[in-house]
Every structure is written in structure tokens, then in C-alpha cells.
Design a protein around this motif. Structure first.
Motif, PDB file in Angstrom:
ATOM      1  N   GLN A  97       0.873  -1.176   0.000  1.00 33.70           N
ATOM      2  CA  GLN A  97       0.000   0.000   0.000  1.00 33.70           C
ATOM      3  C   GLN A  97       0.911   1.227   0.000  1.00 33.70           C
ATOM      4  N   VAL A  98       0.824   2.001  -1.085  1.00 31.43           N
ATOM      5  CA  VAL A  98       1.772   3.087  -1.302  1.00 31.43           C
ATOM      6  C   VAL A  98       1.031   4.347  -1.713  1.00 31.43           C
ATOM      7  N   ARG A  99       1.303   5.442  -1.024  1.00 35.36           N
ATOM      8  CA  ARG A  99       0.720   6.723  -1.407  1.00 35.36           C
ATOM      9  C   ARG A  99       1.337   7.188  -2.725  1.00 35.36           C
ATOM     10  N   ASN A 100       0.495   7.658  -3.637  1.00 32.28           N
ATOM     11  CA  ASN A 100       0.958   8.065  -4.962  1.00 32.28           C
ATOM     12  C   ASN A 100       1.481   9.500  -4.906  1.00 32.28           C
ATOM     13  N   THR A 101       2.654   9.636  -4.323  1.00 32.82           N
ATOM     14  CA  THR A 101       3.300  10.933  -4.215  1.00 32.82           C
ATOM     15  C   THR A 101       4.806  10.735  -4.338  1.00 32.82           C
ATOM     16  N   ALA A 102       5.526  11.762  -4.700  1.00 30.29           N
ATOM     17  CA  ALA A 102       6.977  11.681  -4.911  1.00 30.29           C
ATOM     18  C   ALA A 102       7.288  10.479  -5.806  1.00 30.29           C
ATOM     19  N   LYS A 123       1.372  -7.281  -5.163  1.00 30.30           N
ATOM     20  CA  LYS A 123       0.178  -6.553  -5.561  1.00 30.30           C
ATOM     21  C   LYS A 123       0.324  -5.147  -4.988  1.00 30.30           C
ATOM     22  N   ILE A 124       0.564  -4.177  -5.872  1.00 30.62           N
ATOM     23  CA  ILE A 124       0.817  -2.805  -5.423  1.00 30.62           C
ATOM     24  C   ILE A 124      -0.463  -1.983  -5.516  1.00 30.62           C
ATOM     25  N   GLU A 125      -0.929  -1.487  -4.394  1.00 29.74           N
ATOM     26  CA  GLU A 125      -2.101  -0.622  -4.346  1.00 29.74           C
ATOM     27  C   GLU A 125      -1.628   0.826  -4.268  1.00 29.74           C
ATOM     28  N   ILE A 136      -3.575   3.043   4.971  1.00 25.75           N
ATOM     29  CA  ILE A 136      -2.318   2.443   5.403  1.00 25.75           C
ATOM     30  C   ILE A 136      -2.320   2.221   6.913  1.00 25.75           C
ATOM     31  N   ALA A 137      -2.916   3.151   7.655  1.00 29.92           N
ATOM     32  CA  ALA A 137      -2.941   3.060   9.120  1.00 29.92           C
ATOM     33  C   ALA A 137      -3.708   1.845   9.633  1.00 29.92           C
ATOM     34  N   GLN A 138      -4.514   1.213   8.784  1.00 30.27           N
ATOM     35  CA  GLN A 138      -5.225  -0.003   9.187  1.00 30.27           C
ATOM     36  C   GLN A 138      -4.282  -1.194   9.297  1.00 30.27           C
ATOM     37  N   GLY A 139      -3.124  -1.084   8.677  1.00 29.72           N
ATOM     38  CA  GLY A 139      -2.097  -2.106   8.826  1.00 29.72           C
ATOM     39  C   GLY A 139      -2.283  -3.364   8.017  1.00 29.72           C
ATOM     40  N   LYS A 140      -3.139  -3.350   7.016  1.00 23.51           N
ATOM     41  CA  LYS A 140      -3.401  -4.569   6.244  1.00 23.51           C
ATOM     42  C   LYS A 140      -2.550  -4.588   4.971  1.00 23.51           C
ATOM     43  N   TRP A 141      -1.248  -4.598   5.180  1.00 19.24           N
ATOM     44  CA  TRP A 141      -0.302  -4.611   4.075  1.00 19.24           C
ATOM     45  C   TRP A 141       0.984  -5.282   4.543  1.00 19.24           C
ATOM     46  N   HIS A 142       1.764  -5.750   3.593  1.00 23.24           N
ATOM     47  CA  HIS A 142       3.033  -6.382   3.926  1.00 23.24           C
ATOM     48  C   HIS A 142       4.208  -5.421   3.769  1.00 23.24           C
ATOM     49  N   LEU A 143       4.167  -4.639   2.676  1.00 23.74           N
ATOM     50  CA  LEU A 143       5.287  -3.778   2.335  1.00 23.74           C
ATOM     51  C   LEU A 143       4.800  -2.386   1.970  1.00 23.74           C
ATOM     52  N   GLY A 144       5.653  -1.408   2.233  1.00 27.87           N
ATOM     53  CA  GLY A 144       5.329  -0.032   1.890  1.00 27.87           C
ATOM     54  C   GLY A 144       6.563   0.681   1.359  1.00 27.87           C
ATOM     55  N   SER A 145       6.322   1.765   0.644  1.00 27.34           N
ATOM     56  CA  SER A 145       7.397   2.596   0.114  1.00 27.34           C
ATOM     57  C   SER A 145       7.091   4.036   0.506  1.00 27.34           C
ATOM     58  N   SER A 146       8.028   4.678   1.177  1.00 22.89           N
ATOM     59  CA  SER A 146       7.780   6.052   1.639  1.00 22.89           C
ATOM     60  C   SER A 146       9.102   6.802   1.724  1.00 22.89           C
ATOM     61  N   TYR A 167       2.300   4.033  12.385  1.00 18.59           N
ATOM     62  CA  TYR A 167       1.502   2.810  12.500  1.00 18.59           C
ATOM     63  C   TYR A 167       2.022   1.941  13.651  1.00 18.59           C
ATOM     64  N   ALA A 168       2.252   2.591  14.799  1.00 17.27           N
ATOM     65  CA  ALA A 168       2.961   1.958  15.912  1.00 17.27           C
ATOM     66  C   ALA A 168       2.283   0.685  16.416  1.00 17.27           C
ATOM     67  N   ASN A 169       0.953   0.624  16.359  1.00 16.58           N
ATOM     68  CA  ASN A 169       0.268  -0.561  16.864  1.00 16.58           C
ATOM     69  C   ASN A 169       0.734  -1.826  16.150  1.00 16.58           C
ATOM     70  N   PHE A 170       1.133  -1.671  14.914  1.00 17.32           N
ATOM     71  CA  PHE A 170       1.505  -2.833  14.115  1.00 17.32           C
ATOM     72  C   PHE A 170       3.013  -3.063  14.114  1.00 17.32           C
ATOM     73  N   ASN A 171       3.764  -2.103  14.627  1.00 23.09           N
ATOM     74  CA  ASN A 171       5.207  -2.274  14.705  1.00 23.09           C
ATOM     75  C   ASN A 171       5.623  -3.009  15.970  1.00 23.09           C
ATOM     76  N   ALA A 172       4.702  -3.164  16.917  1.00 24.68           N
ATOM     77  CA  ALA A 172       5.017  -3.775  18.210  1.00 24.68           C
ATOM     78  C   ALA A 172       5.739  -5.110  18.087  1.00 24.68           C
ATOM     79  N   PRO A 173       5.362  -6.010  17.144  1.00 25.44           N
ATOM     80  CA  PRO A 173       6.075  -7.284  17.052  1.00 25.44           C
ATOM     81  C   PRO A 173       7.560  -7.125  16.758  1.00 25.44           C
ATOM     82  N   TRP A 174       7.975  -5.988  16.180  1.00 26.09           N
ATOM     83  CA  TRP A 174       9.407  -5.766  15.981  1.00 26.09           C
ATOM     84  C   TRP A 174      10.038  -5.217  17.247  1.00 26.09           C
ATOM     85  N   THR A 175       9.481  -4.177  17.818  1.00 25.22           N
ATOM     86  CA  THR A 175      10.108  -3.542  18.976  1.00 25.22           C
ATOM     87  C   THR A 175      10.118  -4.461  20.188  1.00 25.22           C
TER      88      THR A 175
END
Length: 255
Positions: A97-102, A123-125, A136-146, A167-175
Motif C-alpha cells: 500500500q503506497v501513497r501516490n506521491t513523490a 500486488k501494489i495498491e 495504510i494506518a489499518q495495517g493490512k499490508w506487507h510492504l510499503g514505500s515512503s 503505525y505503531a500498533n503494528f510495529n510492536a512485534p518488531w520492537t
């Protein structure tokens, strides 16, 4: 500023560090730099040495590391091995899930093509630049570009990995699983010994480049700023156009 590839550790299979490491290894930063950013900046470094000086891990070391070196053969082989160990010998389909900017979408497209070498289909959205953030904040994606700008000090730049804010709620498994990195950061932040602090910052970069991370930089890009010589008393920020400290009431146009 840095152009990032983001993992979503809260959305399987990205919660598996072997999957994250496999993708980290498979991405060719040099190819991204050449095809998307006209070979500007520094491919793959955690800290741009032109900005952070000797706080940045020396490029001579960085560019010999798996994932960062130019020869990708061994990296691809190791990435396939890791995916198989994680239970994905034939890869999987990754949702972006990627914002169409830059240049976010072009970066995602180049990286997606690279990941096909280890069996990962994408599958790029492409999302609206503004409204897409909520999706994106819903966290239902595997990869992002920013992208974005980084802080004035190495520890400010590294803080987002100490306490992720995006998207800190979904980063918890890493931290939750990387106490070693957190401990190094906290020690460096409170150290009164400059040499010790720099050594810890180098070790933190080594950790991110050799063990695990929830995002990595594909490339640092040069962002030129054009300033018209008739605009007086305006001084562009070192790290981008916006500067909260600039008082535009003292800027004038000399005609």
C-alpha cells in the motif's frame, strides 16, 4: 532524504524475522538508485555520511555487507533459504500500500520486480496521496514505500526505530523482540562520553544492517532546492523546505 522500504510486522508473514531478512537481502539498492533516482545520494545506508559525518557507519564497511554489496548472487541464495526455513519455499504474494506521491510507487515497482527472484509476487495498491494514509494506518499490508526528512542528529534519526511512531500498533512485534537495539539506543542517548556514544551508534547501524529492522533505506536522495536571487532574507532549511523557525514576515522580494 531517505526513501524507505517498510515492513508491516503485525501482518503475517512479515511478523517472521526470517521473511524480513530475506527481503532485506534480496533488494538491490544500487538498481533502485540508478533506475528511480538517477544514481543520487547513498544507496542503502542507515545514516547518510554527508549529513551525519563520523556518526554514520563508514561506507567502506556498509557496502561489503550482505544486502548492500553490489554482487547479489549470494544474497539471493540466502534469501531463498531463509524463506524456505520460514515455511515459504515458493514465496508468497505481498500486498503493498503506497501513497501516490513523490517517487514512492516507482520505487515499489522496481523493488517488487527484484523480489520476484526469490518467489515473492507483489500486488501494489496505489493510494491517494492524502486519504491513503488512513488506509495504510489499518495495517493490512506487507510492504510499503515512503520517504521523508530525517533529524539533525544521528540519535534523532534512529529514534523512530527505538520507538516507532508510524503505525505503531503494528510495529510492536518488531520492537518487542529487539531489546538489544533498544538498550543500545538508551545507553547512547544518556552517555556523557562522545566516543562511547558514537561507537554505540555504529553498533546500532550494524544491528539494523545485519540482524533485523522494520524498515530500511533503499537510497538517500539529493533534494535540490531552487532559490531565486531576488528573494531576500530567506534561508532554506538544511533538511527540506519547511522550517518552523522561519519567520516569513521578514522575507521580501527585491525587484
Amino acid at each position: 532524504g531517505p526513501q524507505k522500504i517498510q515492513f508491516q510486522p503485525g501482518f503475517p508473514p512479515m511478523d517472521n524475522p526470517k521473511v524480513r531478512r530475506a527481503i532485506f537481502l534480496a533488494v538491490d539498492r544500487w538498481d533502485v538508485s540508478e533506475r528511480v533516482y538517477e544514481e543520487t545520494g547513498e544507496p542503502g545506508t542507515i545514516l547518510d555520511s554527508r549529513i551525519y559525518g563520523d556518526w554514520a557507519l563508514p561506507k567502506e564497511e556498509v557496502y561489503k555487507l550482505p544486502g548492500l554489496r553490489k554482487d547479489k548472487a549470494a544474497d539471493i541464495a540466502e534469501a531463498k533459504k531463509l524463506l524456505a526455513e520460514a515455511g515459504y519455499p515458493n514465496g508468497f504474494e505481498a500486498i503493498w500500500q503506497v501513497r501516490n506521491t513523490a517517487e514512492y510507487v516507482p520505487t515499489a515497482m522496481v523493488v517488487a520486480a527484484q523480489l520476484e527472484k526469490i518467489g515473492i509476487k507483489s500486488k501494489i495498491e496505489s493510494l491517494d496521496a492524502s486519504a491513503g494514509s488512513k488506509i495504510i494506518a489499518q495495517g493490512k499490508w506487507h510492504l510499503g514505500s515512503s520517504g521523508g526528512n530525517d533529524g539533525f542528529h544521528a540519535l534523532v534519526s534512529l529514534r523512530k526505530l527505538r520507538t516507532p511512531s508510524t503505525y505503531a500498533n503494528f510495529n510492536a512485534p518488531w520492537t518487542d523482540s529487539n531489546k538489544q537495539f533498544v538498550d543500545m539506543y538508551d545507553k547512547a542517548l544518556t552517555s556523557l562520553d562522545l566516543i562511547e556514544a558514537k561507537k554505540l551508534v555504529w553498533d546500532m547501524q550494524r544491528y539494523l544492517l545485519t540482524k533485523d529492522t522494520y524498515f530500511f533505506h533503499a537510497v538517500w536522495i539529493d533534494s535540490p532546492i531552487v532559490v531565486w536571487n531576488q528573494v531576500k532574507n530567506y534561508y532554506p532549511s538544511t533538511y527540506g523546505m519547511f522550517s518552523g523557525a522561519l519567520d516569513y514576515t521578514i522575507v521580501w522580494l527585491d525587484q
